[in-house]
Design an enzyme around this catalytic site. Sequence first.
Site, PDB file in Angstrom:
ATOM      1  CE  LYS A   9     -12.425   7.966 -28.579  1.00 17.82           C
ATOM      2  NZ  LYS A   9     -11.800   6.925 -28.238  1.00 17.82           N
ATOM      3  CE  LYS A  31     -13.700   9.597 -25.803  1.00 16.63           C
ATOM      4  NZ  LYS A  31     -13.028   8.145 -25.051  1.00 16.63           N
TER       5      LYS A  31
HETATM    6  C1  PBG Z   1     -12.791   5.724 -23.157  1.00 16.90           C
HETATM    7  C2  PBG Z   1     -12.659   5.623 -25.044  1.00 16.90           C
HETATM    8  C3  PBG Z   1     -13.744   5.401 -25.742  1.00 16.90           C
HETATM    9  C4  PBG Z   1     -12.754   4.782 -26.861  1.00 16.90           C
HETATM   10  C5  PBG Z   1     -11.856   5.181 -27.166  1.00 16.90           C
HETATM   11  N1  PBG Z   1     -10.955   5.204 -25.434  1.00 16.90           N
HETATM   12  C6  PBG Z   1     -15.012   5.245 -25.784  1.00 16.90           C
HETATM   13  C7  PBG Z   1     -15.622   5.920 -24.592  1.00 16.90           C
HETATM   14  O1  PBG Z   1     -16.105   6.874 -24.957  1.00 16.90           O
HETATM   15  O2  PBG Z   1     -16.710   5.698 -24.431  1.00 16.90           O
HETATM   16  C8  PBG Z   1     -13.671   5.217 -28.076  1.00 16.90           C
HETATM   17  C9  PBG Z   1     -13.494   4.673 -29.002  1.00 16.90           C
HETATM   18  C10 PBG Z   1     -13.805   3.823 -30.355  1.00 16.90           C
HETATM   19  O3  PBG Z   1     -15.148   3.564 -30.300  1.00 16.90           O
HETATM   20  O4  PBG Z   1     -13.419   3.274 -31.213  1.00 16.90           O
HETATM   21  N2  PBG Z   1     -11.448   6.020 -22.205  1.00 16.90           N
END
Ligand code: PBG
Length: 335
Positions: A258, A200
């Site tokens: 992602k 991530k």
């Molecule tokens: C945080 C989380 C995020 C997303 C999914 N879980 C955002 C972040 O890391 O601040 C992002 C998903 C998206 O942008 O669609 N636990």
Amino acid sequence: MNLILNKRQRRLRSSDSIRTLVRETSLKANDLIQPIFVIEGIDVCEPIVSMPGINRMSIDRIITYVKYLHDTGIIAVAIFPNIDHSLKDESAEYALNKDNLVYRCIKKIKNCLPEMIVIADVALDPFLIHGHDGLVSKDGSEVLNDATVHALVKQSLLLAEAGADVLAPSDMMDGRVAEIRKNLEQEGFHDCIIASYAAKFASNFYGPFRDAIDSKFHINKTKLKDKKTYQIDYANKKESILACKMSVSEGADVLIIKPAITSLDIISEVSKNVLNPIWAYQVSGEYSMIKISSLNGVCDFYSTMYESLFCIKRSGANSIITYSAGEMAKYINNL
Ligand code: PBG
């Protein structure tokens, strides 16, 4: 004058039928996973301005929506809560409240539509006042790894108890997959799948998601203004592959990577190096770029989204988490 060519690639591109016969990748409705934002209340359907077409919904509305998704061929949803501000604090206490919004939502979906796979995010950001994914030290300078993992383990057990089929730790703390797996085994949740957000990246494309769960503004109020001390630097490929391998060795069943469109090289590399299934997450900013462009006449939503999803699958993803899942399932079914 005709050329005498030994090889003409255009032969296999000359009609729809021949193109179909040589197509290397497929995309079906059941390749797509729909994220859903849940909010407290009855009959609530609140548009998210930075994500046109996506709403925060109360549990009753989600049940109707999930049944609709199921009819279009979607077989999995991922739940994210928008928690009332008064319930957020510095310790994410509400995350461990057995009756909280997420647990109630999961129970209700599994009750009404048991065949729908429910993916639950394991993370504290919806519950913390500052919006970080972990507990922050008293002086506000550090996101605490081990203390956060302890809380995530408790949250995981409650999610499993509520009936979540898949736990998806999205926090990027070290060692969390191993601890969650160990505790799930100890407590008898042998069938609970862990889909680890293994690679991530610290991405700008999460912006609209943070609007959706209202976690954006608050990060700017702590000393740590971003998530770069725990999410991966987008410049790094080897580090992200190592992260995926570590998630596997800690007991993850599925790897989530992602954002998707900016990680096609990572997805491709991981799919060659690791045997576990990969789910790519086309995140909020990726969805909104295409959606908002299409609303401004820059591109056609369906064909552009279709192309982006195809390319994500081509890179090696087994399935794709995308905000467009429901809409695209309908489109795919009508092709
Ligand atoms: C945080 C989380 C995020 C997303 C999914 N879980 C955002 C972040 O890391 O601040 C992002 C998903 C998206 O942008 O669609 N636990």
